[in-house]
Structure formats: structure tokens, C-alpha cells
Design an enzyme around this catalytic site. Structure first.
Site, mmCIF file in Angstrom:
data_model
loop_
_atom_site.group_PDB
_atom_site.id
_atom_site.type_symbol
_atom_site.label_atom_id
_atom_site.label_comp_id
_atom_site.label_asym_id
_atom_site.label_seq_id
_atom_site.Cartn_x
_atom_site.Cartn_y
_atom_site.Cartn_z
ATOM 1 N N ARG A 1 8.514 4.130 -4.438
ATOM 2 C CA ARG A 1 8.489 3.160 -3.334
ATOM 3 C C ARG A 1 7.464 2.058 -3.607
ATOM 4 N NH1 ARG A 1 7.363 5.296 2.648
ATOM 5 N NH2 ARG A 1 5.286 5.576 1.767
ATOM 6 N N ARG B 1 -8.543 -20.008 -2.411
ATOM 7 C CA ARG B 1 -7.503 -19.895 -1.385
ATOM 8 C C ARG B 1 -6.499 -21.039 -1.428
ATOM 9 N NH1 ARG B 1 -5.869 -21.358 3.575
ATOM 10 N NH2 ARG B 1 -4.952 -19.721 4.869
ATOM 11 N N TYR C 1 0.833 -1.204 0.000
ATOM 12 C CA TYR C 1 0.000 0.000 0.000
ATOM 13 C C TYR C 1 0.861 1.245 0.000
ATOM 14 C CZ TYR C 1 0.817 0.958 4.999
ATOM 15 O OH TYR C 1 1.399 1.275 6.201
ATOM 16 N N LEU D 1 11.062 1.264 7.492
ATOM 17 C CA LEU D 1 10.498 1.679 6.209
ATOM 18 C C LEU D 1 11.193 2.948 5.697
ATOM 19 C CD1 LEU D 1 7.959 1.210 4.234
ATOM 20 C CD2 LEU D 1 7.019 3.193 5.414
ATOM 21 N N GLU E 1 11.770 2.264 14.580
ATOM 22 C CA GLU E 1 10.844 3.288 14.085
ATOM 23 C C GLU E 1 9.575 3.194 14.915
ATOM 24 O OE1 GLU E 1 9.455 2.610 10.042
ATOM 25 O OE2 GLU E 1 9.497 0.442 10.311
ATOM 26 N N LYS F 1 6.428 -1.823 1.954
ATOM 27 C CA LYS F 1 5.232 -1.249 2.577
ATOM 28 C C LYS F 1 4.090 -2.251 2.452
ATOM 29 C CE LYS F 1 3.176 3.320 3.327
ATOM 30 N NZ LYS F 1 3.260 3.275 4.780
ATOM 31 N N HIS G 1 -1.895 -21.209 -0.699
ATOM 32 C CA HIS G 1 -0.751 -20.335 -0.431
ATOM 33 C C HIS G 1 0.076 -19.945 -1.660
ATOM 34 C CE1 HIS G 1 -1.882 -21.370 3.619
ATOM 35 N NE2 HIS G 1 -0.928 -20.585 4.134
HETATM 36 N N1 PDD Z 1 2.526 5.101 7.625
HETATM 37 N N2 PDD Z 1 7.168 3.726 9.246
HETATM 38 C C1 PDD Z 1 6.016 3.030 9.213
HETATM 39 C C2 PDD Z 1 5.972 1.692 9.847
HETATM 40 C C3 PDD Z 1 4.890 3.595 8.570
HETATM 41 O O1 PDD Z 1 3.741 2.900 8.513
HETATM 42 C C4 PDD Z 1 4.972 4.886 7.994
HETATM 43 C C5 PDD Z 1 3.807 5.529 7.275
HETATM 44 C C6 PDD Z 1 6.195 5.578 8.068
HETATM 45 C C7 PDD Z 1 6.381 6.956 7.465
HETATM 46 O O2 PDD Z 1 6.422 6.885 6.041
HETATM 47 P P1 PDD Z 1 5.961 8.111 5.126
HETATM 48 O O3 PDD Z 1 6.745 9.292 5.562
HETATM 49 O O4 PDD Z 1 6.277 7.670 3.758
HETATM 50 O O5 PDD Z 1 4.481 8.311 5.357
HETATM 51 C C8 PDD Z 1 7.268 4.965 8.703
HETATM 52 C C9 PDD Z 1 1.395 5.507 6.857
HETATM 53 C C10 PDD Z 1 1.154 6.969 6.862
HETATM 54 C C11 PDD Z 1 0.193 4.687 7.279
HETATM 55 O O6 PDD Z 1 0.386 3.482 7.452
HETATM 56 O O7 PDD Z 1 -0.909 5.220 7.403
#
Ligand code: PDD
Length: 285
Positions: free
Chosen positions: A52, A100, A33, A203, A179, A147, A102
Site C-alpha cells: 500500500r 517553499r 504514511y 482507504l 468509512e 494514505k 508549490h
Molecule cells: N488509520 N480508514 C482511514 C481513514 C484510516 O486512517 C485507517 C487507518 C483505516 C484502517 O486501515 P488499516 O486497517 O490499514 O489500519 C481506514 C491509521 C491506523 C492511523 O491513521 O493511525
């Protein structure tokens, strides 16, 4: 901002969009996403988000049904149709719908969707109440640079933080701060900005990328290093970044005041620099 959905090429009102119950996003979290912010209906750092997305999709070997130019245009068009305003685009790409099992299905077509959602304006530089952090063990997988839709580790940590009166969970991997559950984390020590390197444990946040660029412009050393909670908590300033929050200063960590309980001067300057970039790219004031 009207809530419209683009789903596999068709635009409908939000309530009418449907995805099958054997979609692999639903059953296996087999997808990726993005969250993109728009200001006055203009997307910010859309190219960086597309880049990304392509990296995440390639890592999972899910082909994107549109090329970058087409996808960017489709997103811009949807945001335009939503009308003037501030908000975000949530985009999701899954391996698609198949009985379904895997292994990757032979036949499934990827499901691509995105929709807009209004958002309140973020805090202005130096303003707001400050973020309260709550520590959580980092028990996520080791491909955090993707992501991925699989956010259960993030969801559980965030919930624990909320139930403890905090706003955001900060992940501790052994002795190291990685993070937060939905944001990157930074601290300021003697005029330098510190944050954990991106990769298996972190991330590559787009807001983080902009902060790194701003540091370079402002001649502020940007140091990618693994710090302990103790080292971070002792720093002059702590802030977090995300697409939806921009830069947000941290007031508390595990119920103890950090950063003097106020927004630090460099945090504020970096946030002002960030707002300047938003203005330059979107025309938003
Ligand atoms: N989240 N780290 C994680 C685990 C995140 O889920 C996010 C962003 C970030 C920051 O990334 P960026 O600056 O590209 O938004 C760091 C989004 C906003 C969400 O899951 O809603």
C-alpha cells in the site's frame, strides 16, 4: 518498547531526530504514511503495508529511497532494537526539503522516517466497552485510497466526535456511509458482511483486507456496497477495523444504541479469526 527513530538511514533516540522546517511534509502535507502493528516485536501484515505504501508513493510520484526488501529489513531491525513488546511503527515519506514553492522541487531528496511506539493490547474478541460513533459530513478529497498525510478532514471530524462524547467519527457522503476518521466500517445483515468499496472515498485498509480473507475462509458473503446510515444502523452488528484497534464492535451511533448494545456473534468470530492470523504470523498469544 524503546522509542527509536530511523531517519534517512540513521537511527537515533526519538528526542534527537530532526526534520527541517521547509520539509514539504510539514508545509504542504506532501507525503504519505503507514501504521504497522507489531506483536511480541514481530510485524503483522508487513508486506501488505509495504504494498500500500508503494501504491501511495507512486500516486504522489515520490520515489521510495529503499526497495521493498531493504525497507522491510530496516523496519524489522528497528522493531528488534526496541526490545520485546507490543506497539506500532509509524512510517512517513515526504517529498523532502526545499525552498517553499508549490511545484515539485528538482533537487529535494525524499524524507523517509519511521519510529516505534508502544501500544496497549487491543480488546479481546467480544470484550471491551464498544465504540461510540458520531456522524460527520465527508468533506475529504476524492483520493482516499492514498494514505496521505493530509488528514485535516479526518482530524476535524474526529475532534467533533470526541467533543460529542463519542470515540470515532463516521463519514457520511451525501446519503452514504463511507468509512470512519481512522478506520473502516462494516455491518452484518442476515449473515453477510457489508462495507463500502475502497477507492476514491475509502482507504484500502489492511485490517479490512484480512477481514475479507477471513470471510472467504468462513464462507461468509463479503459484500462491497454503498449503504445509508439508516441501513447500517438497522443492521444486527456493526464493527470498525484498523491496524491499532483490530476489530472493534460498535455500541452507539449518534447517541442511539445499535447492534443490541453488545458485540455480535459474527463480529466476535471474525475477531477470533483475526487473532488466529496474528498468532500464526507473529507467534503472539
Ligand atoms: N488509520 N480508514 C482511514 C481513514 C484510516 O486512517 C485507517 C487507518 C483505516 C484502517 O486501515 P488499516 O486497517 O490499514 O489500519 C481506514 C491509521 C491506523 C492511523 O491513521 O493511525
Amino acid at each position: 518498547v524503546a522509542e527509536l527513530v530511523w531517519l534517512n538511514g540513521k537511527i537515533t533516540p526519538f528526542a534527537q531526530a530532526r526534520v527541517g522546517l521547509e520539509d514539504r511534509g510539514f508545509q504542504f502535507a506532501d507525503g504519505v504514511y503507514e501504521v504497522v502493528r507489531f506483536y511480541r516485536s514481530r510485524c503483522f501484515t508487513l508486506d501488505e503495508h509495504m504494498e500500500r505504501l508503494e501504491q501511495s508513493a507512486t500516486a504522489l510520484r515520490i520515489p521510495l529511497p529503499l526497495d521493498r526488501v531493504q525497507l522491510k529489513q530496516a523496519i524489522i531491525d528497528l522493531v528488534d532494537r526496541g526490545g520485546e513488546g507490543e506497539g506500532m511503527v509509524y512510517l512517513q515519506l515526504t517529498r523532502g526539503e526545499a525552498p517553499r514553492a508549490h511545484p515539485f522541487p528538482d533537487t529535494a531528496k525524499p524524507t523517509l522516517l519511521f519510529y516505534t511506539r508502544p501500544l496497549p493490547a487491543p480488546w479481546r474478541p467480544g470484550e471491551g466497552d464498544g465504540i461510540k460513533l458520531f456522524s460527520a459530513a465527508d468533506e475529504r478529497w476524492k483520493k482516499c485510497w492514498i494514505k496521505s498525510l493530509a488528514l485535516l478532514g479526518n482530524v476535524l471530524a474526529k475532534q467533533q466526535a470526541i467533543e460529542n462524547g463519542a470515540d470515532e467519527a463516521v463519514f457520511i457522503d451525501g446519503e452514504i456511509v463511507t468509512e470512519c476518521s481512522a478506520s473502516n466500517i462494516f455491518c452484518v445483515k442476515r449473515g453477510s458482511v457489508y462495507t463500502h468499496p475502497v477507492g476514491p472515498k475509502v482507504l484500502p485498509g489492511i485490517t479490512r483486507l484480512v477481514v475479507a480473507q477471513l470471510c472467504k475462509q468462513m464462507n461468509v458473503p463479503f459484500v462491497e456496497a454503498a449503504l445509508t446510515p439508516r441501513e447500517m444502523q438497522a443492521a444486527e452488528e456493526i464493527f470498525i477495523t484498523s491496524t491499532t484497534r483490530e476489530l472493534a464492535w460498535v455500541r452507539e451511533w449518534d447517541r442511539k444504541t445499535v447492534g443490541g448494545g453488545k458485540c455480535g456473534t459474527l463480529t466476535k468470530r471474525l475477531h477470533e479469526g483475526y487473532r488466529d492470523r496474528v498468532r500464526a504470523e507473529t507467534g503472539a498469544t
